[in-house]
Design a protein around this motif. Sequence first.
Motif, short mmCIF file in Angstrom:
data_model
loop_
_atom_site.label_atom_id
_atom_site.label_comp_id
_atom_site.label_asym_id
_atom_site.label_seq_id
_atom_site.Cartn_x
_atom_site.Cartn_y
_atom_site.Cartn_z
N LEU A 52 0.85 -1.19 0.00
CA LEU A 52 0.00 0.00 0.00
C LEU A 52 0.88 1.23 0.00
O LEU A 52 1.61 1.49 0.96
CB LEU A 52 -0.92 0.03 1.23
CG LEU A 52 -2.05 -0.99 1.27
CD1 LEU A 52 -1.57 -2.28 1.92
CD2 LEU A 52 -3.24 -0.45 2.03
N GLY A 53 0.82 2.00 -1.08
CA GLY A 53 1.59 3.22 -1.20
C GLY A 53 0.72 4.45 -1.15
O GLY A 53 -0.27 4.50 -0.42
N PRO A 62 -7.23 2.58 7.57
CA PRO A 62 -8.00 1.56 8.29
C PRO A 62 -9.17 0.99 7.48
O PRO A 62 -9.36 -0.23 7.43
CB PRO A 62 -8.49 2.31 9.53
CG PRO A 62 -7.47 3.37 9.75
CD PRO A 62 -7.07 3.80 8.37
N SER A 63 -9.94 1.87 6.82
CA SER A 63 -11.08 1.37 6.04
C SER A 63 -10.61 0.59 4.81
O SER A 63 -11.22 -0.42 4.43
CB SER A 63 -11.98 2.53 5.61
OG SER A 63 -11.28 3.46 4.79
N ALA A 64 -9.51 1.04 4.19
CA ALA A 64 -8.98 0.31 3.04
C ALA A 64 -8.50 -1.07 3.45
O ALA A 64 -8.73 -2.07 2.73
CB ALA A 64 -7.82 1.10 2.41
N SER A 89 0.53 6.45 10.60
CA SER A 89 0.46 5.10 10.06
C SER A 89 0.82 4.03 11.07
O SER A 89 0.58 2.84 10.83
CB SER A 89 1.40 4.97 8.85
OG SER A 89 1.11 5.95 7.88
N VAL A 90 1.37 4.44 12.21
CA VAL A 90 1.85 3.47 13.19
C VAL A 90 0.71 2.62 13.74
O VAL A 90 0.88 1.43 14.03
CB VAL A 90 2.61 4.18 14.33
CG1 VAL A 90 2.85 3.24 15.49
CG2 VAL A 90 3.94 4.71 13.81
N ASN A 94 0.62 -1.36 14.43
CA ASN A 94 0.37 -1.93 15.76
C ASN A 94 -0.85 -2.84 15.79
O ASN A 94 -0.93 -3.73 16.63
CB ASN A 94 0.19 -0.81 16.79
CG ASN A 94 1.48 -0.05 17.04
OD1 ASN A 94 2.55 -0.52 16.70
ND2 ASN A 94 1.37 1.12 17.64
N SER A 95 -1.79 -2.63 14.91
CA SER A 95 -3.00 -3.44 14.89
C SER A 95 -2.74 -4.86 14.41
O SER A 95 -3.57 -5.75 14.60
CB SER A 95 -4.05 -2.79 13.98
OG SER A 95 -3.68 -2.93 12.61
#
Length: 333
Positions: A52-53, A62-64, A89-90, A94-95
């Motif tokens: 993902l760029g 998150p939704s993507a 983006s962290v 972490n998720s």
Amino acid sequence: MIPVILILDQDVKITEALCPLFADEDIRLRRADSLKQALEIVHREIVVTIVLGDVIPPPDIPSALMRLKSAAPYAVKILLVHSNDLARSVSALNSGEIFRLIVRPWEPEMLRQTIKDALYRHEVVLALKEADEATLRSLGQAIELKDPYTKGHCDRVAGFALLIGKALHLTPEQLTDIRHGSWLHDCGKIGVPENILNFQGELDHPDFEVLKMHPTWGAEVARQANLQTGVINAILHHHERYDGHGYPAGLKGDDIPLEARIVTVADVYDAITTRRPYREQVYSLSEAMDIISSMAGTFLDPDLVRIFLARINQPGLGPPPTEPAPESPLWTH
């Protein structure tokens, strides 16, 4: 059908740079310049890794990720970000939804190696889904190859953990979960760069924070593979501390799942009775037992320590005499 690496980025140079690097691989590179186009590719091809760029703005990540996961639940995702977007983006990293995060400017060989690691993780997830015991053990041993200092670690941890589990008269199902969790407790290290795993000395804060993600990453792999809850617990919480100062969740006392508390005792004991890249001192069996005893109530469950120490002094159960052992701090890595 040939598996696909999907690049979501406006920069065609990424795909152009990677194509020759994967020329000898039985894999295809595809590029998408929108999430809609990416989803179309995912629905008609076997996408195993997604980079993902800049197609996906940080607020929309998150939704993507949710939409991509729904369409390709086992695809491993790499996030390519600009330095000014790093903080935003962290949370995705972490998720557990992101396997590795790369900050631009990217280097072709580094990106290639990261993708290779992601492909390996994809293979691990699929193998775990169909795995018998021999496969689970083999996967644990294969993961050890990233860190030569831990050769044989998963087998030794399983042996020590089962020693405790049997003393507690756990059910056969619980013992199976503990055995599998012991073999796979470090499977999240497939997401940790080898230069961090094999660093000689104490890690700096940023690198240690990366290393601390391995229980979360490993648990995500286990969840994707639909492994038993006890196995996931052992993987996710084997670095919790009995006093609540561990990671990733800071659980305390009996809030830490039993499987994890057992595997932690076994893991720590093996860490202090084998060579590691960050320490060299060798301990005798009696010294190792004293160290474990001193950790009761802080790092380790005191009841499990008592049970373990009562049995580890039996013939044949101590540390291998030819294996050097480390000095404190005990289980930093």
